[in-house]
Design a protein around this motif. Sequence first.
Motif, short mmCIF file in Angstrom:
data_model
loop_
_atom_site.label_atom_id
_atom_site.label_comp_id
_atom_site.label_asym_id
_atom_site.label_seq_id
_atom_site.Cartn_x
_atom_site.Cartn_y
_atom_site.Cartn_z
N LYS A 1 0.96 -1.27 0.00
CA LYS A 1 0.17 0.06 -0.09
C LYS A 1 0.88 1.31 -0.02
CE LYS A 1 -4.05 -2.36 1.83
NZ LYS A 1 -5.11 -2.53 2.81
N ILE A 2 1.81 1.16 -0.89
CA ILE A 2 2.86 2.43 -0.68
C ILE A 2 2.27 3.66 -1.29
CG2 ILE A 2 5.03 2.99 -2.01
CD1 ILE A 2 5.54 0.95 0.20
N VAL A 3 1.23 3.45 -2.57
CA VAL A 3 0.84 4.63 -3.01
C VAL A 3 -0.02 5.40 -2.13
CG1 VAL A 3 -0.84 5.48 -4.67
CG2 VAL A 3 1.06 3.88 -5.45
N PRO A 4 -1.19 4.71 -1.39
CA PRO A 4 -2.11 5.62 -0.50
C PRO A 4 -0.97 6.11 0.45
CG PRO A 4 -2.37 3.25 -0.39
CD PRO A 4 -1.73 3.44 -1.47
N MET A 5 -0.14 5.46 1.00
CA MET A 5 0.85 5.83 2.30
C MET A 5 1.64 7.23 1.58
SD MET A 5 2.89 2.67 3.83
CE MET A 5 2.24 1.52 4.47
N ASN A 6 1.89 7.28 0.42
CA ASN A 6 2.71 8.49 -0.20
C ASN A 6 1.80 9.44 -0.41
OD1 ASN A 6 5.09 9.65 -1.84
ND2 ASN A 6 3.17 9.69 -3.52
N ASP A 7 0.57 9.13 -0.97
CA ASP A 7 -0.40 10.38 -0.96
C ASP A 7 -1.02 10.95 0.05
OD1 ASP A 7 -0.31 9.57 -3.77
OD2 ASP A 7 -2.16 8.55 -3.85
N GLN A 8 -1.04 10.20 1.07
CA GLN A 8 -1.78 10.84 2.45
C GLN A 8 -0.57 11.69 3.23
OE1 GLN A 8 -4.86 10.80 3.42
NE2 GLN A 8 -5.27 9.79 1.48
N LEU A 9 0.47 11.13 3.20
CA LEU A 9 1.56 11.92 3.77
C LEU A 9 1.88 13.35 2.86
CD1 LEU A 9 4.04 9.16 4.89
CD2 LEU A 9 2.68 10.70 6.19
N LYS A 10 1.97 13.23 1.63
CA LYS A 10 1.95 14.30 0.93
C LYS A 10 1.02 15.40 0.95
CE LYS A 10 5.32 12.78 -2.58
NZ LYS A 10 5.58 12.80 -3.88
N LYS A 11 -0.13 15.13 1.39
CA LYS A 11 -1.36 16.00 1.66
C LYS A 11 -1.32 16.25 3.31
CE LYS A 11 -4.61 13.66 -1.40
NZ LYS A 11 -5.50 12.44 -1.53
N ARG A 12 -0.27 16.01 3.79
CA ARG A 12 -0.02 16.46 5.14
C ARG A 12 -0.91 15.79 6.27
NH1 ARG A 12 3.20 18.26 1.77
NH2 ARG A 12 4.47 20.21 1.76
N ASN A 13 -1.47 14.52 5.88
CA ASN A 13 -2.52 14.03 6.70
C ASN A 13 -1.64 13.21 7.80
OD1 ASN A 13 -4.64 15.15 5.39
ND2 ASN A 13 -4.79 13.53 4.10
N ARG A 14 -2.19 13.20 8.81
CA ARG A 14 -1.52 12.11 9.90
C ARG A 14 -1.89 10.76 9.81
NH1 ARG A 14 0.23 14.30 14.50
NH2 ARG A 14 -0.18 12.42 15.84
N LEU A 15 -0.90 9.88 9.54
CA LEU A 15 -1.20 8.52 9.01
C LEU A 15 -0.21 7.60 10.09
CD1 LEU A 15 -2.56 7.05 6.61
CD2 LEU A 15 -0.25 6.98 5.59
N ASN A 16 -0.73 6.31 10.19
CA ASN A 16 -0.02 5.32 10.65
C ASN A 16 -0.38 4.18 10.03
OD1 ASN A 16 -1.84 3.72 12.37
ND2 ASN A 16 -1.90 5.66 13.76
N ALA A 17 0.57 2.96 10.19
CA ALA A 17 0.34 1.80 9.41
C ALA A 17 -1.09 1.25 9.79
CB ALA A 17 1.21 0.76 10.01
#
Length: 318
Positions: free
Chosen positions: A116-132
């Motif tokens: 799930k590399i693409v959604p991880m990348n997209d969310q982080l670039k949108k400055r959204n908080r994210l964990n695994a």
Amino acid sequence: MKVVVTDMAFDAYEEEKTILEENGIELIITDNQSEDAIIEAAKDADGLLNANVQITEKIIESLPNLKVISRYGIGYDTIDVKAATSNKIYVTNVPDYCVDEVSDHALTLILTSCRKIVPMNDQLKKRNRLNAFDLAPIRRFNSQTVGLVSFGNIAKKLCKKLQSIGFNVIAYDPFCGIKEEKDYGIQLVPLEELLRNSDIISIHSPLVKDTYHLIGEEALKLVKKNLFIVNTSRGPVINEKALIKALQEKRIAGAALDVFEIEPIDPNNPLLNLDNVILTPHAAYYSDESCSELKSKAAKNIVNVLKGGVPEYWVNHF
């Protein structure tokens, strides 16, 4: 003798020109999108170099000098092979030029989807908080089964790569049997069984009558909800409308596609708006080395025929 490029897929044709001219064959580069334009451009041609435009029965029967049609690629669905055979014209392809590239591309799409590399990348670039945990489930490779639809050269190469990092591999191919099972340590299964048991499906089928929309509405009703489907072969092997519906309804986890029913992809295609889809622009075949090999082998197929022999690779017999 004269060879005509029917439609331009490359910026330069120096490799083909060198090979052909060394054998006394003139190369004419044209770029056509209609039957009449091809017929006019190639009216006295002995050979054609074809990329993506359709070479129809009308074209074939309108070129009296034609002896060989050489396709830039593995597939030859752009050429009316039956008409060529009836007119004793060789149809050639290059079945081995991008085996590493396409298998590597398919592997990359599989690994990127599973992790799930693409959604991880997209969310982080949108400055959204994210964990695994936000993207669960993410599963170990060695807990998952990849189903290969068709088990030709590319799928066989991919099989070894998948097995080396822990995936279980099964395959569907009505033209393979016990030898392939033994040589590659896989189980060959019916398509329905592959659909039911795979966590990832990777499609490698050629586009022929029997594979058109092979993966459609009924097939997608059989698969697991966590399925990722990867296609690096031909777009129409999948019924795109049925796939889009399954993706929109979250009946499968995602798709990673290098090919589409209509290419280039329509700007209004719903696939472009789905966040559970990875898209690449029919690029799996490409590397500098593979293109050089393709161009030279396609030209040599023509030389062999026009010098009175047979091509190294051909798809019809008469």
